[in-house]
Write an enzyme that holds these catalytic residues in place. Structure first.
Site, PDB file in Angstrom:
ATOM      1  N   LEU A  30       0.816  -1.232   0.000  1.00 36.50           N
ATOM      2  CA  LEU A  30       0.000   0.000   0.000  1.00 36.50           C
ATOM      3  C   LEU A  30       0.843   1.273   0.000  1.00 36.50           C
ATOM      4  CD1 LEU A  30      -3.032  -0.971   2.314  1.00 36.50           C
ATOM      5  CD2 LEU A  30      -2.795  -1.222  -0.157  1.00 36.50           C
TER       6      LEU A  30
ATOM      7  N   TYR B 188      14.192   3.377 -14.388  1.00 36.52           N
ATOM      8  CA  TYR B 188      13.003   2.513 -14.315  1.00 36.52           C
ATOM      9  C   TYR B 188      13.115   1.368 -15.329  1.00 36.52           C
ATOM     10  CZ  TYR B 188       8.250   1.031 -15.363  1.00 36.52           C
ATOM     11  OH  TYR B 188       7.140   0.283 -15.638  1.00 36.52           O
TER      12      TYR B 188
END
Ligand code: UDP
Length: 329
Positions: free
Chosen positions: A33, A141
């Site tokens: 989360l 990334y």
């Protein structure tokens, strides 16, 4: 036996969980989360909040649940952030995947469908981009996703883990019933940014450069509906379950739209004259990215049906309009 969805509270992962449950698969979700939302977790999924980098936590879930296969979406995925915080990306993405593979080895889980990205290609030499194109990421990334792909493939040789890596182009849209959608904080992706401007949540959309060598000078991207994208994941899962070989597929709609075209379509969909201003180029942005998804069509039998840009934006708009504050209802 259950399908374990890592990152199942995130944008793409939550759409996967919903489709898996639609198709009758029992689903276990792991998410820390950090960027995901509790409200995005399907009520019928068994949810464990925790971090994939924690061996103890991961071991406890694998001991409790009978895991048949994994869909791995748990990663940081912002290009800009990855350039200023590269080690966060290596830690969460690459090290996290190492722990996932350790669990697969220890608990004899043999199948993984992996969420990869077109960012592994960097600046393409040829468009449309096939899976044979050279991989040369231009940002951290993409580099971490390529490293994750390679780590998984070495584990195939060593432990017989079979994988499908899916290299996404620009994912957008949301589930048609409006139950879940895209909610990033901060939001950086073009379509939700444009829709936030339509809602008055930001003063205007800034177009990052209009001096590219494209028809109208703005960058061209290949937008794929999240529901079509997830359909390919389920086909990939079934391929592995039927004894298929490890493989890599590009997932896009094989059509390009410029930033200006996206803004124009969003104006038509929303009926709102979305304010636009011109800005500088964003560093690291290739001018044109369009996928060849022929291989996915041929091998997986994938047949994306929501490729009309009007539909992609109108499904996204449906979610944004009904949930202007995202999951903070
Ligand atoms: N873009 C833009 N303004 C924004 C966000 C994005 O002009 O506020 C452009 C960006 O330069 C790129 C395209 O929209 O050419 C898609 O960007 P996005 O961040 O959605 O996805 P990316 O292609 O970087 O994965």
């Amino acid at each position: 036996m259950s399908i374990l969805v890592l990152g199942g509270a995130g944008y793409v992962g939550s759409h996967a969980v919903y489709q898996l449950i639609d198709q009758g698969f029992p689903v276990v979700v792991i998410d820390n989360l950090q960027t995901g939302h509790l409200g995005a977790v399907h009520p019928e999924a068994r949810f464990y909040q925790g971090d994939i980098r924690s061996r103890e936590f991961m071991r406890s879930v694998f001991e409790k649940e009978k895991i048949e296969a994994i869909l791995h979406f748990a990663a940081n995925s912002l290009v800009g952030e990855s350039m200023v915080e590269p080690l966060k990306y290596f830690d969460n993405n690459v090290y996290g995947t190492q722990i996932v593979l350790e669990m697969m080895k220890d608990f004899s889980v043999k199948h993984i469908v992996f969420s990869s990205t077109a960012a592994v290609y960097g600046e393409p030499k040829e468009v449309p981009i096939t899976e044979e194109a050279q991989t040369m990421p231009t940002n951290t990334y993409g580099e971490t996703k390529l490293a994750m792909e390679k780590m998984i493939s070495w584990c195939e040789q060593a432990f017989g883990i079979k994988y499908v890596s899916l290299r996404y182009f620009n994912v957008a849209g949301s589930r048609e019933d409006g139950q879940i959608g895209e909610d990033h904080n901060p939001e950086t992706h073009l379509i939700p940014v444009v829709l936030e401007a339509a809602l008055g949540k930001r003063p205007a959309v800034t177009i990052f450069g209009d001096d590219y060598e494209t028809e109208d000078g703005t960058c061209v991207r290949d937008y794929i509906h999240v529901e079509d994208l997830i359909a390919a994941h389920i086909l990939a899962l079934k391929l592995l379950q039927q004894g298929g070989e490890s493989s890599i597929f590009n997932l896009g709609s094989s059509q390009g739209f410029s930033v200006k075209e996206i803004v124009g379509t969003a104006k038509a969909v929303t009926g709102i004259d979305i304010p636009v201003k011109m800005g500088e180029r964003r560093s690291g942005d290739p001018s044109t990215l369009i996928a060849s998804s022929e291989k996915a069509r041929q091998v997986l039998g994938w047949n994306p049906t929501r490729t009309a840009i009007h539909q992609i934006i109108s499904d996204a708009w449906n979610w944004h309009k009904q949930n202007p504050n995202g999951y903070q209802r």
